[in-house]
Design an enzyme around this catalytic site. Structure first.
Site, short mmCIF file in Angstrom:
data_model
loop_
_atom_site.label_atom_id
_atom_site.label_comp_id
_atom_site.label_asym_id
_atom_site.label_seq_id
_atom_site.Cartn_x
_atom_site.Cartn_y
_atom_site.Cartn_z
N LYS A 189 3.00 -11.23 13.11
CA LYS A 189 3.89 -11.11 11.95
C LYS A 189 4.98 -12.17 12.04
O LYS A 189 5.47 -12.47 13.12
CB LYS A 189 4.52 -9.71 11.99
N THR A 221 11.64 -0.34 6.22
CA THR A 221 11.26 -0.42 4.80
C THR A 221 9.79 -0.02 4.61
O THR A 221 9.36 0.24 3.49
CB THR A 221 11.41 -1.86 4.29
N GLY A 222 9.03 -0.05 5.69
CA GLY A 222 7.59 0.23 5.61
C GLY A 222 6.77 -1.03 5.38
O GLY A 222 5.54 -0.99 5.39
C1 R5P Z 1 10.24 -4.92 14.37
O1 R5P Z 1 9.97 -5.75 15.25
C2 R5P Z 1 9.99 -3.46 14.56
O2 R5P Z 1 9.21 -3.22 15.68
C3 R5P Z 1 9.33 -2.87 13.32
O3 R5P Z 1 8.06 -3.47 13.15
C4 R5P Z 1 10.16 -3.11 12.10
O4 R5P Z 1 11.49 -2.73 12.33
C5 R5P Z 1 9.62 -2.35 10.92
O5 R5P Z 1 10.40 -2.67 9.82
P1 R5P Z 1 9.84 -2.54 8.36
O6 R5P Z 1 9.31 -1.14 8.23
O7 R5P Z 1 11.04 -2.78 7.49
O8 R5P Z 1 8.81 -3.58 8.16
#
Ligand code: R5P
Length: 303
Positions: A189, A221-222
């Protein structure tokens, strides 16, 4: 003898009562109120405390929750506690663990040092974003890994593919695959540090016909898990579930995941519960109690 003290709010109360039950310890609810000017007030309704396990999660508004935790630790110290363990099921600010841009603070360091300065010699939490952040706590610190326990409680069986939505989550997927007898894979990512925009580097995933569990520490936020889910369904996955330790209270995150095709969201009870037929909340306090007892952090009382 130790007591379990919990701060205000349904999540701290629920976690602490289950923890106290599992350890056979007395549960004490702190009194709390807000002064007319908005300042927080807490009080532990006791004359004296020998040892305290102070449970308070860093739910929104995080800054206030952190202040309440600090105040509870100080209150326990004021009652003569010779040992104070602070347990925050969710550690806020853990993602601010690096100066990504010049001029930024390392916020998690401030949070952990403050808890120590308030009087806690041990800090415990559930699945902190990055375990190395715990080095900022000058005493003993432990992050309890909940995923294998959660997966078993949720009935996730062998043969599952565990997918880390980014490289940081890879050890979580590896651990689950090893413990439960499944496979693991990961995505790469990218997040724009200024806009927060996420993109996923395209990759072939062998998910055809598989049950896949996307595993991450936090659903905010998902967006991360939703993108991973879409990639998996495009790759032919039969069912996609998402498992995370912490489901943050952010409007629309559950719906974003369901819209992406997630069948079920499995989370731990570290934050205020989100009542939804497709959100399964696993009580991980008994797991935490077992770990604290095994590690000699708290002595279990036979009931
Ligand atoms: C980031 O490195 C964390 O491990 C999560 O993947 C992140 O905080 C998830 O955030 P969101 O749900 O906003 O994509």
């Amino acid at each position: 003898m130790a007591i379990v003290v919990h701060g205000p709010g349904e999540a701290s109360r629920g976690f602490a009562s289950s923890l106290a039950r599992s350890l056979g310890l007395e549960l004490v609810a702190a009194e709390s109120k807000t002064f007319p000017d908005g300042e927080a007030y807490v009080r532990i309704p006791r004359d004296r405390v020998e040892e305290a396990l102070v449970v308070h999660t860093m739910a929104r508004p995080q800054d206030r929750s952190i202040m309440e935790l600090l105040m509870l630790v100080d209150a326990a110290r004021g009652l003569g506690a010779r040992r104070i363990v602070a347990l925050a099921p969710y550690t806020a600010y853990a993602r601010q663990d690096t100066r990504f841009l010049p001029g930024e603070p390392v916020s998690i360091s401030l949070v952990l040092k403050s808890i120590y300065a308030a009087g806690a010699s041990v800090y415990a939490t559930i699945e902190i974003h990055k375990e190395h952040s715990l080095r900022h706590f000058p005493g003993r610190a432990i992050s309890i890994r909940p995923f294998t326990y959660m997966a078993r409680e949720a009935g996730i069986g062998p043969g599952t593919l565990f997918l880390a939505p980014d490289l940081g989550a890879l050890p979580r997927a590896q651990e689950l695959a090893g413990e439960l007898g499944g496979d693991y894979d990961y995505l790469v990512k990218r997040r724009d540090r200024v806009t927060g925009e996420i993109s996923v580097v395209p990759k072939d995933i062998d998910a055809s016909g598989r049950v896949v569990v996307v595993v991450d520490d936090i659903i905010s936020t998902g967006g991360t898990a939703a993108r991973a889910t879409r990639s998996l369904l495009d790759a032919g996955a039969r069912r996609v579930l998402v498992m995370a330790a912490h489901l943050l209270d952010i409007e629309g995150n559950v719906e974003r995941l369901l819209d992406a095709g997630v069948e079920e969201i499995i989370v731990a009870n570290t934050l205020p519960g989100r009542s939804h037929p497709r959100v399964r909340i696993v009580d991980v306090a008994p797991l935490a109690g077992g770990v604290l007892a095994r590690e000699g952090i708290i002595t279990r009382t036979d009931t």
